[in-house]
Motif scaffolding. Structure first.
Motif, PDB file in Angstrom:
ATOM      1  N   ALA A  49      13.700 -12.538 -39.332  1.00  0.00           N
ATOM      2  CA  ALA A  49      13.625 -11.211 -38.697  1.00  0.00           C
ATOM      3  C   ALA A  49      14.904 -10.894 -37.926  1.00  0.00           C
ATOM      4  CB  ALA A  49      12.416 -11.141 -37.765  1.00  0.00           C
ATOM      5  N   ALA A  50      16.015 -11.458 -38.370  1.00  0.00           N
ATOM      6  CA  ALA A  50      17.266 -11.338 -37.621  1.00  0.00           C
ATOM      7  C   ALA A  50      17.746  -9.897 -37.468  1.00  0.00           C
ATOM      8  CB  ALA A  50      18.351 -12.181 -38.288  1.00  0.00           C
ATOM      9  N   ALA A  51      17.446  -9.050 -38.451  1.00  0.00           N
ATOM     10  CA  ALA A  51      17.887  -7.649 -38.353  1.00  0.00           C
ATOM     11  C   ALA A  51      17.225  -6.961 -37.163  1.00  0.00           C
ATOM     12  CB  ALA A  51      17.574  -6.903 -39.646  1.00  0.00           C
ATOM     13  N   ASP A  52      15.923  -7.169 -37.009  1.00  0.00           N
ATOM     14  CA  ASP A  52      15.227  -6.612 -35.843  1.00  0.00           C
ATOM     15  C   ASP A  52      15.714  -7.280 -34.566  1.00  0.00           C
ATOM     16  OD1 ASP A  52      13.732  -4.706 -37.131  1.00  0.00           O
ATOM     17  OD2 ASP A  52      11.926  -5.929 -37.294  1.00  0.00           O
ATOM     18  N   PRO A 234       1.536  -0.878 -44.681  1.00  0.00           N
ATOM     19  CA  PRO A 234       1.883  -1.505 -43.400  1.00  0.00           C
ATOM     20  C   PRO A 234       2.655  -2.801 -43.665  1.00  0.00           C
ATOM     21  CG  PRO A 234      -0.436  -1.875 -43.905  1.00  0.00           C
ATOM     22  CD  PRO A 234       0.130  -1.078 -45.039  1.00  0.00           C
ATOM     23  N   GLY A 235       3.965  -2.678 -43.634  1.00  0.00           N
ATOM     24  CA  GLY A 235       4.836  -3.817 -43.912  1.00  0.00           C
ATOM     25  C   GLY A 235       6.160  -3.626 -43.215  1.00  0.00           C
ATOM     26  N   TYR A 236       7.047  -4.601 -43.389  1.00  0.00           N
ATOM     27  CA  TYR A 236       8.351  -4.552 -42.742  1.00  0.00           C
ATOM     28  C   TYR A 236       9.413  -3.945 -43.663  1.00  0.00           C
ATOM     29  CZ  TYR A 236       6.253  -7.453 -39.122  1.00  0.00           C
ATOM     30  OH  TYR A 236       5.444  -7.928 -38.113  1.00  0.00           O
ATOM     31  N   ALA A 237      10.543  -3.654 -43.085  1.00  0.00           N
ATOM     32  CA  ALA A 237      11.577  -2.883 -43.772  1.00  0.00           C
ATOM     33  C   ALA A 237      12.084  -3.547 -45.047  1.00  0.00           C
ATOM     34  CB  ALA A 237      12.738  -2.628 -42.817  1.00  0.00           C
ATOM     35  N   ALA A 238      12.321  -4.850 -45.011  1.00  0.00           N
ATOM     36  CA  ALA A 238      12.908  -5.526 -46.171  1.00  0.00           C
ATOM     37  C   ALA A 238      12.012  -5.390 -47.395  1.00  0.00           C
ATOM     38  CB  ALA A 238      13.157  -6.998 -45.848  1.00  0.00           C
ATOM     39  N   ASP A 263      10.694   1.404 -40.066  1.00  0.00           N
ATOM     40  CA  ASP A 263      11.598   2.215 -39.254  1.00  0.00           C
ATOM     41  C   ASP A 263      12.893   1.440 -38.990  1.00  0.00           C
ATOM     42  OD1 ASP A 263      12.959   3.654 -37.291  1.00  0.00           O
ATOM     43  OD2 ASP A 263      11.118   4.414 -36.420  1.00  0.00           O
ATOM     44  N   SER A 264      13.734   1.396 -40.008  1.00  0.00           N
ATOM     45  CA  SER A 264      15.004   0.679 -39.896  1.00  0.00           C
ATOM     46  C   SER A 264      16.083   1.445 -40.642  1.00  0.00           C
ATOM     47  CB  SER A 264      14.884  -0.734 -40.473  1.00  0.00           C
ATOM     48  OG  SER A 264      16.161  -1.342 -40.554  1.00  0.00           O
ATOM     49  N   THR A 265      17.151   1.770 -39.941  1.00  0.00           N
ATOM     50  CA  THR A 265      18.252   2.497 -40.572  1.00  0.00           C
ATOM     51  C   THR A 265      19.054   1.594 -41.503  1.00  0.00           C
ATOM     52  OG1 THR A 265      19.610   2.024 -38.637  1.00  0.00           O
ATOM     53  CG2 THR A 265      18.491   4.139 -38.690  1.00  0.00           C
ATOM     54  N   VAL A 266      19.030   0.302 -41.252  1.00  0.00           N
ATOM     55  CA  VAL A 266      19.816  -0.636 -42.049  1.00  0.00           C
ATOM     56  C   VAL A 266      18.985  -1.250 -43.163  1.00  0.00           C
ATOM     57  CG1 VAL A 266      21.174  -2.764 -41.998  1.00  0.00           C
ATOM     58  CG2 VAL A 266      21.327  -1.152 -40.089  1.00  0.00           C
ATOM     59  N   GLN A 267      17.887  -1.926 -42.802  1.00  0.00           N
ATOM     60  CA  GLN A 267      17.107  -2.662 -43.793  1.00  0.00           C
ATOM     61  C   GLN A 267      16.271  -1.784 -44.702  1.00  0.00           C
ATOM     62  OE1 GLN A 267      14.947  -5.848 -41.625  1.00  0.00           O
ATOM     63  NE2 GLN A 267      15.912  -7.188 -43.123  1.00  0.00           N
ATOM     64  N   PHE A 268      15.830  -0.631 -44.216  1.00  0.00           N
ATOM     65  CA  PHE A 268      15.029   0.245 -45.070  1.00  0.00           C
ATOM     66  C   PHE A 268      15.875   1.350 -45.689  1.00  0.00           C
ATOM     67  CE2 PHE A 268      12.091   3.869 -45.782  1.00  0.00           C
ATOM     68  CZ  PHE A 268      11.354   3.286 -46.802  1.00  0.00           C
ATOM     69  N   LEU A 269      16.400   2.250 -44.871  1.00  0.00           N
ATOM     70  CA  LEU A 269      17.174   3.361 -45.413  1.00  0.00           C
ATOM     71  C   LEU A 269      18.407   2.878 -46.164  1.00  0.00           C
ATOM     72  CD1 LEU A 269      17.032   5.935 -42.469  1.00  0.00           C
ATOM     73  CD2 LEU A 269      15.568   5.801 -44.492  1.00  0.00           C
ATOM     74  N   GLY A 270      19.079   1.869 -45.600  1.00  0.00           N
ATOM     75  CA  GLY A 270      20.311   1.381 -46.219  1.00  0.00           C
ATOM     76  C   GLY A 270      20.099   0.696 -47.548  1.00  0.00           C
ATOM     77  N   VAL A 271      18.906   0.148 -47.751  1.00  0.00           N
ATOM     78  CA  VAL A 271      18.605  -0.570 -49.006  1.00  0.00           C
ATOM     79  C   VAL A 271      17.879   0.335 -49.994  1.00  0.00           C
ATOM     80  CG1 VAL A 271      17.361  -2.521 -50.032  1.00  0.00           C
ATOM     81  CG2 VAL A 271      18.538  -2.806 -47.839  1.00  0.00           C
ATOM     82  N   ALA A 272      16.880   1.063 -49.525  1.00  0.00           N
ATOM     83  CA  ALA A 272      16.090   1.915 -50.426  1.00  0.00           C
ATOM     84  C   ALA A 272      16.887   3.111 -50.935  1.00  0.00           C
ATOM     85  CB  ALA A 272      14.835   2.390 -49.709  1.00  0.00           C
ATOM     86  N   LYS A 273      17.798   3.614 -50.110  1.00  0.00           N
ATOM     87  CA  LYS A 273      18.645   4.755 -50.454  1.00  0.00           C
ATOM     88  C   LYS A 273      17.814   5.953 -50.939  1.00  0.00           C
ATOM     89  CE  LYS A 273      22.659   1.819 -51.316  1.00  0.00           C
ATOM     90  NZ  LYS A 273      23.229   2.078 -49.979  1.00  0.00           N
ATOM     91  N   ASP A 274      18.157   6.531 -52.097  1.00  0.00           N
ATOM     92  CA  ASP A 274      17.493   7.764 -52.547  1.00  0.00           C
ATOM     93  C   ASP A 274      15.997   7.578 -52.784  1.00  0.00           C
ATOM     94  OD1 ASP A 274      19.898   9.039 -52.431  1.00  0.00           O
ATOM     95  OD2 ASP A 274      20.277   9.022 -54.594  1.00  0.00           O
ATOM     96  N   TYR A 305      27.381   0.230 -31.149  1.00  0.00           N
ATOM     97  CA  TYR A 305      27.073  -0.789 -32.154  1.00  0.00           C
ATOM     98  C   TYR A 305      27.380  -0.361 -33.592  1.00  0.00           C
ATOM     99  CZ  TYR A 305      24.697  -2.675 -28.090  1.00  0.00           C
ATOM    100  OH  TYR A 305      24.417  -3.147 -26.818  1.00  0.00           O
ATOM    101  N   GLY A 306      27.738   0.898 -33.807  1.00  0.00           N
ATOM    102  CA  GLY A 306      28.184   1.307 -35.129  1.00  0.00           C
ATOM    103  C   GLY A 306      27.096   1.732 -36.089  1.00  0.00           C
ATOM    104  N   TYR A 307      25.863   1.829 -35.632  1.00  0.00           N
ATOM    105  CA  TYR A 307      24.777   2.350 -36.467  1.00  0.00           C
ATOM    106  C   TYR A 307      23.705   2.929 -35.563  1.00  0.00           C
ATOM    107  CZ  TYR A 307      22.523  -2.182 -35.435  1.00  0.00           C
ATOM    108  OH  TYR A 307      21.981  -3.280 -34.805  1.00  0.00           O
ATOM    109  N   LYS A 308      22.881   3.806 -36.133  1.00  0.00           N
ATOM    110  CA  LYS A 308      21.882   4.493 -35.331  1.00  0.00           C
ATOM    111  C   LYS A 308      20.710   3.567 -35.016  1.00  0.00           C
ATOM    112  CE  LYS A 308      23.087   9.109 -36.956  1.00  0.00           C
ATOM    113  NZ  LYS A 308      22.620  10.331 -37.656  1.00  0.00           N
ATOM    114  N   PRO A 309      20.101   3.732 -33.850  1.00  0.00           N
ATOM    115  CA  PRO A 309      19.012   2.843 -33.441  1.00  0.00           C
ATOM    116  C   PRO A 309      17.723   3.105 -34.202  1.00  0.00           C
ATOM    117  CG  PRO A 309      19.263   4.596 -31.851  1.00  0.00           C
ATOM    118  CD  PRO A 309      20.406   4.738 -32.819  1.00  0.00           C
TER     119      PRO A 309
END
Length: 394
Positions: A49-52, A234-238, A263-274, A305-309
């Motif tokens: 869970a290092a991203a969180d 109900p699951g986590y971003a990855a 709810d993750s800008t990196v692990q969810f939005l950044g990976v799932a993309k479109d 930190y270079g990315y949105k919370p």
């Protein structure tokens, strides 16, 4: 020298020695009004869970910096005493023992998940050190005792809010549930199922997956054949990012409703993309809020930190700010902090208006609903029905 005078001098010496001895130890760190105010913190900075963990540690540091730049706690600086629990319950217990016996903290914020927070809660309770769980949602955490509080929604509240979104806002009649097979998924799914059925929807399938799983094609193929109106995840971003990608590849047209775990800008939005476009989640943060407090937090976090919370960052930040507000007005002794938390009312936080904490230490506030558009979370709605957002009191 008379015997009486010798006895008097001896008594005076013993009294002075006891006074000096009584000034040492943990209590000194808690009651010294000149030294820093120490707040403990633990999070899964390494491990699965290092991203969180990174997100919440950043938020904790930003909160402490903000508090200190604003004058600290009536002139005293706040010191962050933080540890990495690596999402390991044994490490969380060891950390709790250090924080309560060696580090002299007056309060603790959990930036970790339900398993690690539950495992260590009794140690904080027994030591009478107030702990705020930033986002872990298992009901047993606050049931540990009266020094336990929760900053985000307890599982059943968010589950019921999800059902309200699914049935009343998205008109779902037939629903499939795909849940992570741990406390997080089970608790949310149970609350969701109960409320969805009350609202007239049918749960046509329930499937589980393990954390770290990457291949969802078989279960999604089965769900596609059932033709649900909506899939509740109900699951986590990855894992959620992989689910929505594979669902799109399979041509699944059912609406997808997630939770704060996505709810993750990196692990969810950044990976799932479109593939994430159109996905809706229940969460603890409204990015489109016009409140200055929210926009300043997003801007400051992004610049630093270079990315949105994400939601876990916002919830952690709020936990520290609530503690600071209480300590400024009530004092920095653990007992007064605990009492002060029970008296919080209508506190403006990044994650919304905190109406208060009930006798179990559960927060009451509206549930935010966000939709993904153009690879960003945006406002979709808000659940503020009293029968849904009022947390259980026993």
């Amino acid at each position: 020298m008379t015997q009486k005078r010798m006895f008097t001098l001896l008594a005076l010496f013993v009294t002075m020695a006891l006074l000096v001895t009584g000034c040492g130890g943990t209590q000194s760190a808690q009651s010294d009004n000149k030294g820093p105010v120490k707040i403990g913190f633990f999070a899964p900075v390494t491990g699965p869970a290092a991203a969180d963990g990174e997100s919440v540690l950043n938020a904790a540091k930003l909160a402490v910096e903000t508090i200190n730049n604003d004058g600290g706690i009536n002139g005293r600086k706040v010191e962050l005493v933080n540890y990495d629990d690596a999402l390991d319950s044994k490490q969380a217990v060891s950390i709790a023992q250090k924080l309560t016996t060696k580090d002299g903290v007056v309060a603790v914020v959990s930036g970790s998940y339900s398993g690690t927070t539950r495992a260590s809660a009794k140690i904080y309770q027994d030591a009478k050190i107030p702990m705020i769980s930033a986002y872990a949602l298992h009901p047993d955490i606050t049931k540990t005792g009266n020094y336990m509080f929760r900053q985000s929604f307890v599982g059943p509240v968010q589950g019921k809010a999800g059902a309200k979104v699914a049935v009343d806002m998205l008109n779902a009649k037939k629903i499939s549930i795909l849940q992570v097979d741990i406390d997080f998924g089970k608790t949310l799914a149970a609350g969701f199922t109960e409320k969805a059925q009350q609202l007239g929807a049918e749960i046509i399938s329930v499937d589980s997956f393990s954390t770290g799983e990457k291949e969802f094609t078989p279960v999604l193929t089965k769900i596609k054949q059932l033709n649900p109106d909506l899939i509740y995840i109900p699951g986590y971003a990855a894992e959620c990012s992989q689910i929505v990608r594979q669902a799109k590849e399979l041509g699944i047209t059912a609406k997808i409703l997630g939770t704060e775990g996505a709810d993750s800008t990196v692990q969810f939005l950044g990976v799932a993309k479109d593939a994430a476009n159109g996905v809706i989640i229940t969460t603890n943060m409204n990015r489109d809020s016009d409140r200055k407090l929210v926009q300043d937090f997003i801007k400051d976090y992004n610049q630093k930190y270079g990315y949105k919370p994400d939601m876990v960052a916002a919830s952690t930040y709020d936990a520290f700010m609530v503690l600071a507000n209480v300590m400024k007005t009530k004092g920095t002794e653990p007992d007064t902090i605990r009492q002060g938390l029970t008296e919080v009312k209508d506190y403006e936080a990044v994650t919304g208006l905190i109406k208060g904490y009930n006798q179990l230490g559960e927060v009451k506030k509206s549930v935010q609903v966000q939709i993904v558009k153009d690879a960003e979370f945006h406002y979709f709605g808000e659940i503020s029905d009293d029968d849904i957002i009022t947390p259980p009191s026993e």
